[in-house]
Design an enzyme around this catalytic site. Sequence first.
Site, short mmCIF file in Angstrom:
data_model
loop_
_atom_site.label_atom_id
_atom_site.label_comp_id
_atom_site.label_asym_id
_atom_site.label_seq_id
_atom_site.Cartn_x
_atom_site.Cartn_y
_atom_site.Cartn_z
N GLU A 193 -11.99 -6.20 5.26
CA GLU A 193 -11.30 -5.74 6.48
C GLU A 193 -9.82 -5.98 6.26
OE1 GLU A 193 -12.68 -4.06 8.75
OE2 GLU A 193 -14.75 -4.34 8.14
N CYS A 218 -3.89 -6.29 13.05
CA CYS A 218 -4.07 -5.33 11.96
C CYS A 218 -4.19 -3.89 12.46
CB CYS A 218 -5.30 -5.70 11.13
SG CYS A 218 -6.85 -5.71 12.05
#
Length: 530
Positions: free
Chosen positions: A210, A244
């Site tokens: 991720e 993010c």
Amino acid sequence: MSREQLAVQRARRSFQTGRTKPLEFRIQQLKRLQSCFQERQRDIKRALQKDLGKSEYSSELYEMLLVEAEIHLSVTRLAEWAAPRPVEKNIFTLSDDVYVKPEPLGVVLIIGPWNYPWSLTLLPLVGAIAAGDAAIVKPSEISSNSSKVMAELLPLYLDQDLYPVVEGGVPETQELLKQRFDHIFYTGSTSVGQLVMEAAARHLTPVTLELGGKSPCFIDKNCDIKTACRRITWAKFINCGQTCIAPDFILCEPSVQSRVVEAIKKCIKEFYADSPKTSDDYGRIVSQRQFRRIMGLMDGCTVAFGGDADESQGYIGPTVLQDVTAESKVMQEEIFGPLLPIITVDGVDEAIRFMNKREKPLVIYVFSHDDKLIKKVIAETSSGALVANDCIVHFLDSALPFGGVGHSGMGRYRGRHTFDQLSNLRSCMIKQLKMEALNSMRYPPLSAKKLGWARRFVLSHVNVQRLRSMGALVVLAMLAGLAAFVVQVKERCHASPNQITCHHISHHAVLGSCAESQRFLLVLDPILDD
């Protein structure tokens, strides 16, 4: 033997006892993790305030509630997720049991990030526990207070052998990566993700990465700019921009750039009053290293708003940059801070070309009233996700698989997707030792006639699902009986081809004119004619 080796060894030995296989054990561990959140809220919130300046409400909303919701979902749906999953049958498997059975993978390594040190570390852990895996939890040393509290609390609530917490920095992480795992789940930067994948390759260990990247945000000139900027401002400056999936930069036409800047200014004042520095809802940069990196990204850009900073407090104010180009320093890496560049483009076509020249992002945001424009962006770009007319909220829907593509990551998680990602989805087929004549086409010696049979079987598409919808169970029972009858004719009566053919049977009143049953009988033709 190192501390890391011992932790992995204990976890694997405990896993091999089979303790994690019963669903009752997994549910018990998940409920204990939930108790940890409910009983130790104060400790967790205090650590988050020290690490990132997160307020009490921000910690609960963006860190704790997400994990608690994931635990509740997993406990509620675990029996369904772990149950055998029947698959569609075909002509080869009409009389067989065919299904997918999820089973635990083994020992999983979870390397957490520093920006959301609780939610993004423990969401994968929830999935690992639900899937029946053991898990080594490695929190980020950068959010040191959260790492310390996590190492203190988790052993008080979870099985210490199956779910140990290993603290430390780069040396400890490198030592962990030397060990063999059955899956590695890493959340963090692309550069470190490459190192994790390289280490995993030595043991052929699958990985979930991720990562991040520069997630673009296109604003159509005809959309509701006030509402669009409100949602963008909220998403960009949560956690001081250290998210993010925050919009990394804005793409808009020159004619609306000034309106966008003014709308964002108003939203910042609405959210954080006249001084974000004194607002409880505005966080801090995690470290001096990150502070200096972010400040350096502003070189060569015009500050349209903000730009104030205080290194002693890790504070960088909400900042909007204009006169930014693709070559600007701020466009060369993921910002991961409270800087919002605006790049002007000549409409959606140029915006799409701009996006496609760069690495595939974790998410693309587009704001527009025009459904055709939104579908055009979907059709002509690629990213881990696409969200229209909002930002970040897709992460809240556990039904949507979350993850990147290319440089923004690989693998998907959230809810059932985490369970599947950390399970071995085992294909199972249970056949009977009967009707052996039907298998003769695959046994040596092979021949042109047998190849003909095989082609009939492989290329004929009997739609079993359609048969089911037409009263299928009865029809399938008849077809199974018919197959048994054919075998008996061949093996016991040695009937000649002139005595019985599929064409005689297919017009039998019982079967009628069902197209699928006719097709099934034609497939049997070579066997009857043998």
